[in-house]
Motif scaffolding. Structure first.
Motif, PDB file in Angstrom:
ATOM      1  N   ALA A 119     -11.203  54.154  63.946  1.00  0.00           N
ATOM      2  CA  ALA A 119     -11.023  52.671  63.731  1.00  0.00           C
ATOM      3  C   ALA A 119      -9.395  52.049  64.184  1.00  0.00           C
ATOM      4  O   ALA A 119      -9.219  50.256  64.509  1.00  0.00           O
ATOM      5  CB  ALA A 119     -10.458  53.162  62.247  1.00  0.00           C
ATOM      6  N   MET A 156     -18.623  52.431  62.543  1.00  0.00           N
ATOM      7  CA  MET A 156     -17.167  51.763  61.894  1.00  0.00           C
ATOM      8  C   MET A 156     -17.437  50.705  62.121  1.00  0.00           C
ATOM      9  O   MET A 156     -18.220  49.997  62.701  1.00  0.00           O
ATOM     10  CB  MET A 156     -15.841  52.792  62.592  1.00  0.00           C
ATOM     11  CG  MET A 156     -14.735  52.174  62.059  1.00  0.00           C
ATOM     12  SD  MET A 156     -14.168  52.161  59.732  1.00  0.00           S
ATOM     13  CE  MET A 156     -14.612  53.721  59.551  1.00  0.00           C
ATOM     14  N   ILE A 158     -15.623  46.635  62.555  1.00  0.00           N
ATOM     15  CA  ILE A 158     -13.521  46.376  62.226  1.00  0.00           C
ATOM     16  C   ILE A 158     -13.214  44.365  61.955  1.00  0.00           C
ATOM     17  O   ILE A 158     -14.466  43.259  61.977  1.00  0.00           O
ATOM     18  CB  ILE A 158     -12.906  46.101  63.836  1.00  0.00           C
ATOM     19  CG1 ILE A 158     -13.140  45.685  64.386  1.00  0.00           C
ATOM     20  CG2 ILE A 158     -12.194  48.209  63.968  1.00  0.00           C
ATOM     21  CD1 ILE A 158     -12.165  45.779  65.773  1.00  0.00           C
TER      22      ILE A 158
END
Length: 230
Positions: A119, A156, A158
């Motif tokens: 991240a 993950m 973003i």
């Protein structure tokens, strides 16, 4: 003189009995030590689940008891699983710094390794090739250290700040690495939490205590299949 000799003989007999008494107690002391060692051995026999990540794993902004690794430990305990959870989350960790730290973390035996990194790379716009290679190197290191360690990779995503192409390719890193290395995948660690103001702290990035309860379920849905009931 005769009385003195008799007294000396009595003292010798008493000393012999005294030594004999001490000798008989030694097995009891040995048994006590063995019992202590047995207890310590049983405690050390607990399988270890290590969560290796950044502030999302560390539980930044909250009490350690509210972070999802502790919530997983509570779940394990309530269901009778004999596992010890280790929270090796470090705020600000990137895949590069995680790669540098991995050897130190693996000094202990790890049965299940949950990798949650990437991240911070994405938020900083680190080249995707570098992020992918660092994650790959961490996975290789874990497998080399102990081929029997079960690995779970946390996916993950973003925000699109870095552009759609970067964002899309970043998201794909995790399922592609999971498939390549034959490891389990949590599709998106923050599923159901990301983007919800009520479940995130004021920074909009780190979950609240309630948000972490959802994160726990995201992790548990994959982790439970890796557990062994003892």
């Amino acid at each position: 003189m005769r009385n003195l000799r008799r007294f000396g003989a009595i003292m010798i007999v008493l000393m012999l009995f005294s030594c004999g008494g001490k000798t008989e107690k030694q097995p009891e002391n040995k048994t006590s030590e063995e019992a202590k060692t047995e207890t310590e051995t049983k405690e050390s026999e607990k399988d270890v689940i290590l969560f290796f990540g950044n502030s999302l794993t560390a539980g930044m902004g909250l009490e350690p008891s509210e972070a999802f690794p502790t919530l997983i430990q509570n779940r394990l305990d309530s269901l009778g699983y004999d596992y010890e959870v280790v929270n090796a989350g470090l705020s600000g960790e990137t895949t590069a710094s995680g790669k540098n730290r991995i050897d130190w973390v693996l000094k202990q035996n790890v049965d299940i390794f949950v990798l949650e990194l990437g991240a911070n790379d994405g938020l900083r716009g680190i080249p995707l090739k570098e992020t992918r290679q660092n994650l790959q190197d961490i996975i290789i290191t874990v497998k080399t250290k102990n081929p029997d360690t079960k690995i779970v990779l946390a996916g993950m995503q973003i925000p699109p700040n870095m552009g759609q192409d970067y964002t899309s390719e970043f998201k794909n890193i995790f399922p592609e690495l999971a498939e390549k290395n034959d490891v389990a995948l949590i599709p998106f660690l923050l599923e159901g939490v990301a983007g919800n103001p009520e479940l995130n702290q004021p920074d909009g990035i780190h979950p609240t205590a309630e948000g972490y309860k959802i994160v726990r379920e995201n992790v548990w849905s994959v982790l439970k299949d890796k557990l062994e009931q003892k």
